[in-house]
Write an enzyme that holds these catalytic residues in place. Sequence first.
Site, short mmCIF file in Angstrom:
data_model
loop_
_atom_site.label_atom_id
_atom_site.label_comp_id
_atom_site.label_asym_id
_atom_site.label_seq_id
_atom_site.Cartn_x
_atom_site.Cartn_y
_atom_site.Cartn_z
N ALA A 1 -3.36 -1.10 2.10
CA ALA A 1 -4.68 -1.59 2.46
C ALA A 1 -5.79 -0.62 2.08
O ALA A 1 -6.96 -0.99 2.06
CB ALA A 1 -4.74 -1.87 3.96
N SER A 2 -5.43 0.64 1.76
CA SER A 2 -6.46 1.62 1.43
C SER A 2 -6.31 2.23 0.04
O SER A 2 -7.27 2.75 -0.51
CB SER A 2 -6.48 2.75 2.47
OG SER A 2 -5.20 3.36 2.57
N SER A 3 -5.11 2.18 -0.55
CA SER A 3 -4.94 2.73 -1.90
C SER A 3 -3.71 2.12 -2.54
O SER A 3 -2.83 1.59 -1.87
CB SER A 3 -4.81 4.26 -1.86
OG SER A 3 -3.62 4.65 -1.21
N GLY A 4 -3.66 2.21 -3.87
CA GLY A 4 -2.53 1.68 -4.62
C GLY A 4 -2.03 2.70 -5.61
O GLY A 4 -2.78 3.57 -6.08
N HIS B 1 6.46 -7.63 0.67
CA HIS B 1 5.75 -6.99 1.77
C HIS B 1 6.12 -5.53 1.77
O HIS B 1 7.30 -5.18 1.74
CB HIS B 1 6.11 -7.64 3.11
CG HIS B 1 5.31 -7.12 4.25
ND1 HIS B 1 5.85 -6.84 5.48
CD2 HIS B 1 3.99 -6.78 4.34
CE1 HIS B 1 4.90 -6.38 6.28
NE2 HIS B 1 3.77 -6.34 5.60
N ASP B 2 5.13 -4.65 1.81
CA ASP B 2 5.41 -3.22 1.64
C ASP B 2 6.40 -2.68 2.66
O ASP B 2 7.26 -1.84 2.34
CB ASP B 2 4.12 -2.40 1.62
CG ASP B 2 3.18 -2.69 2.78
OD1 ASP B 2 3.57 -3.38 3.74
OD2 ASP B 2 2.01 -2.22 2.71
N THR C 1 -0.66 3.22 7.06
CA THR C 1 -1.87 2.71 7.72
C THR C 1 -1.49 2.06 9.04
O THR C 1 -2.16 2.23 10.05
CB THR C 1 -2.58 1.69 6.80
OG1 THR C 1 -2.96 2.35 5.59
CG2 THR C 1 -3.81 1.14 7.48
N GLN D 1 -7.21 8.05 9.55
CA GLN D 1 -8.01 7.82 8.35
C GLN D 1 -9.49 7.61 8.71
O GLN D 1 -10.39 8.15 8.05
CB GLN D 1 -7.48 6.61 7.58
CG GLN D 1 -6.13 6.84 6.91
CD GLN D 1 -5.46 5.53 6.50
OE1 GLN D 1 -6.03 4.44 6.65
NE2 GLN D 1 -4.24 5.63 6.00
#
Length: 452
Positions: free
Chosen positions: A11-14, A229-230, A251, A296
Amino acid sequence: MIYHLAIDIGASSGRHILGYIEDGKIRLEEIHRFEDYLREENGSLFWDIEKLVREVKAGIAKCGELGKAPATIAIDTWGVDYVLLDENKREILPAVAYRDSRTLSVMDEVAAIIPQEKLYAKTGIQKANYNSIYQLYCDKKSGKLDKAKYFLMMPDYLAFKLTGEIRNEYTEASTSNLINARTKTWDGEILDALGIKKDVFSEVSLPCTEVGALQGFDFDSTVILAPSHDTASAVAACSVGNNGVYISSGTWSLIGTENLEPVLSDEALKANFTNEGGINYRYRFLKNFMGMWLFQNIRKNLNKQFSYDEMMNLAMKSDGFEFIDTNDVSFLAPESMIKAIRNYLNNDKLPMDVVINSVYHSLAKSYAGAVKEIESISGKTVDTINIVGGGSKDKYLNQLTAQYTGKRVLAGPVEATATGNIISQMLYSKEVATLEEARALVKVSFDIQEVV
């Protein structure tokens, strides 16, 4: 060398991570990293899907430039979010983000149509305002769904942009609250009751199966389905035995155990456990807690003047802490996480070290409570907790987890999600024969340490 590319998007980085087997071990190599694709406009939160697609393709191109073209590619992302396409396969925007507050107003409406007890008995999914079921109901009410011909959850959408093929992958679809836990297919009764048209959904496809050929690049590659799904990918790489518990620490902190059958009891419902899909039709019986999201946002509020290690050291030296409910709705998307925590504790002068230390102790306490619930509801006696993911690098949280739970705690692998994604590709390519063999390979490939 046979390369496999895991495109792992949180949800914040790839990240784009190449994986391959060398000297009997899995090797990982980060190729590309990107962030900043959540947008806010007119009070709404949505995903910048143009940037996501652009960055996904940029990372793939880098592999070719390095002379390391992957034989296979698979994508995993966070759960519940989706993109709708019209009859011409054009995006119906915006792609609203799960932290948007629009769903709060429809939860009671949905419950009046399908009581939570009935919904849980069918899907086994915990009640959460961000579940796709509530998002789709909002889209139905607004008329947005009327224009839709295709429903693609985020990793399915990105795979479509690479191949032109439409798929709905099982583990990601299970987070929607619309998959029947026993039949493992879309639940038509739920969709009919809510007036959500069924023809937008494709047949559910399993991990380790093919999506299609990569298009638009000067090398050949096959896009396949990982556990999309991660957390499903992270759990695929985690082996703690029948009496083990995993914590996928990112996260979100997702704590649970792996079962061969769903647990749909009243006790599981009341404890708000979920039965999400896993690799090989396994069930991830787990509970969600806001995890690194809390840290975060605290760091962001402090203008990133502290590293995460410096924040950890500040907490470790603190003499005080107070307990918070880490899942309180006020922490979901606050303008200031520090202010939200202080307001929750009714102390606007709470020192910063105590604010951070309170998050640490509260997370560890929530883990301990979840372990006790897993033991009580499932009948298991938990002997080991395996913390995986980026949060497993936090030594203080690991120590507190061991302290509060009283269980044996293992930390690692850090790159569990990318590793699970990679081993699913190796299962597809027959480099490993079974999930058990793949998990054994993970154990010998990565540094998994016992927490003292």
